[in-house]
Design an enzyme around this catalytic site. Sequence first.
Site, short mmCIF file in Angstrom:
data_model
loop_
_atom_site.label_atom_id
_atom_site.label_comp_id
_atom_site.label_asym_id
_atom_site.label_seq_id
_atom_site.Cartn_x
_atom_site.Cartn_y
_atom_site.Cartn_z
CE LYS A 195 -3.60 2.44 2.50
NZ LYS A 195 -4.58 2.43 3.58
CE LYS A 248 -5.99 2.01 -0.69
NZ LYS A 248 -6.31 2.22 0.68
C1 PBG Z 1 -7.58 3.43 5.41
C2 PBG Z 1 -7.82 3.36 3.97
C3 PBG Z 1 -7.58 4.32 2.98
C4 PBG Z 1 -8.07 3.80 1.79
C5 PBG Z 1 -8.55 2.53 2.08
N1 PBG Z 1 -8.36 2.27 3.42
C6 PBG Z 1 -7.06 5.71 3.08
C7 PBG Z 1 -5.66 5.97 3.44
O1 PBG Z 1 -4.83 5.08 3.61
O2 PBG Z 1 -5.39 7.16 3.61
C8 PBG Z 1 -8.08 4.50 0.47
C9 PBG Z 1 -9.10 4.03 -0.49
C10 PBG Z 1 -9.34 4.91 -1.65
O3 PBG Z 1 -8.68 5.94 -1.89
O4 PBG Z 1 -10.28 4.58 -2.39
N2 PBG Z 1 -6.27 3.50 5.82
#
Ligand code: PBG
Length: 323
Positions: A195, A248
């Site tokens: 991520k 992601k």
């Molecule tokens: C929580 C989370 C996030 C997303 C999914 N789970 C935001 C982040 O990490 O700031 C992002 C999902 C998206 O942008 O569609 N941590």
Amino acid sequence: MNIIKRPRRLRVNETIRGLVRETRISVESLVYPLFVIEGENIKREITSLKGNYHFSVDKLEEEIKELMDLGIKSVILFGIPNEKDEVGCEAYHEHGIVQKAIKEIKSKFPDMYVITDVCMCEYTSHGHCGILTESGYVDNDKTLEYLGKIAVSHAEVGADMIAPSDMMDGRIGFIRDALDKAGYVNVPIMAYSAKYASAFYGPFREAADSAPSFGDRKSYQMDPANINEAIREVELDIEEGADIVMVKPALSYLDVIRKVKDSFNMPIAAYNVSGEYAMIRSCIDNGLLSENAIMESLISIKRAGADIIITYFAKDAARILRR
Ligand code: PBG
């Protein structure tokens, strides 16, 4: 004689194109994100994510029914609590917003597969994904305790799968242990393994009210420049017990998806994130792109190697696939 090679023979009409098509999307591989809020009788469009809504728990039934009718059988839940605090208590409260939503969905639609995002950023007053030290650093090992509690609290009310998105070290092993000890040996973990600290989460943070109040997430989420590190992260999560690994965002990271796919014999998920959705959505709404951009971008994620795609386009895709 110089014979012209003619690849166009296989493109003459839709039937032959269909026969030789290498990649297909099926609605079964799509997961739809849902945002749940406190209150009653609320279905409010999310301004940053047109076509997606904030739902109060009592309004979920209608939405889940629509998803089921479209053939979408899995959702990932995000909760937006009324109260936030330093340690995100509402994230693991028995009557927290996500816990209520899980109960509601599973009681009315036992066949809807409910995945939960396990993270703290929507629940902490500072908007970071964990517990802070005095200097404002996210304390890894302290955060693990909370993540374990959150995951178990989701399983207790019937979550089918747990998806930790916090990027703390060791969380997959810790959560696996916590779930097993609580008796949830059959609840799988989909790890947000690679991520990245991405600007493409912007519209989500507005939707989930989860932007960090200071600094950024670069001390826990990955540097967009790195791919070898993604492989190390995925490897660790697999060792620790992840059942599915995720990359992601998706569209700017197709090379990462492909490399993960080629490196491990694991189911791969890709999160087609909010910024990726919003860009294409607004171009379609403004007449700059045709709706074909939706399937083209989803196909590219599949072609890169994703088995599962989490996308705000799930409903549009389901409708397009029916035509
Ligand atoms: C929580 C989370 C996030 C997303 C999914 N789970 C935001 C982040 O990490 O700031 C992002 C999902 C998206 O942008 O569609 N941590």
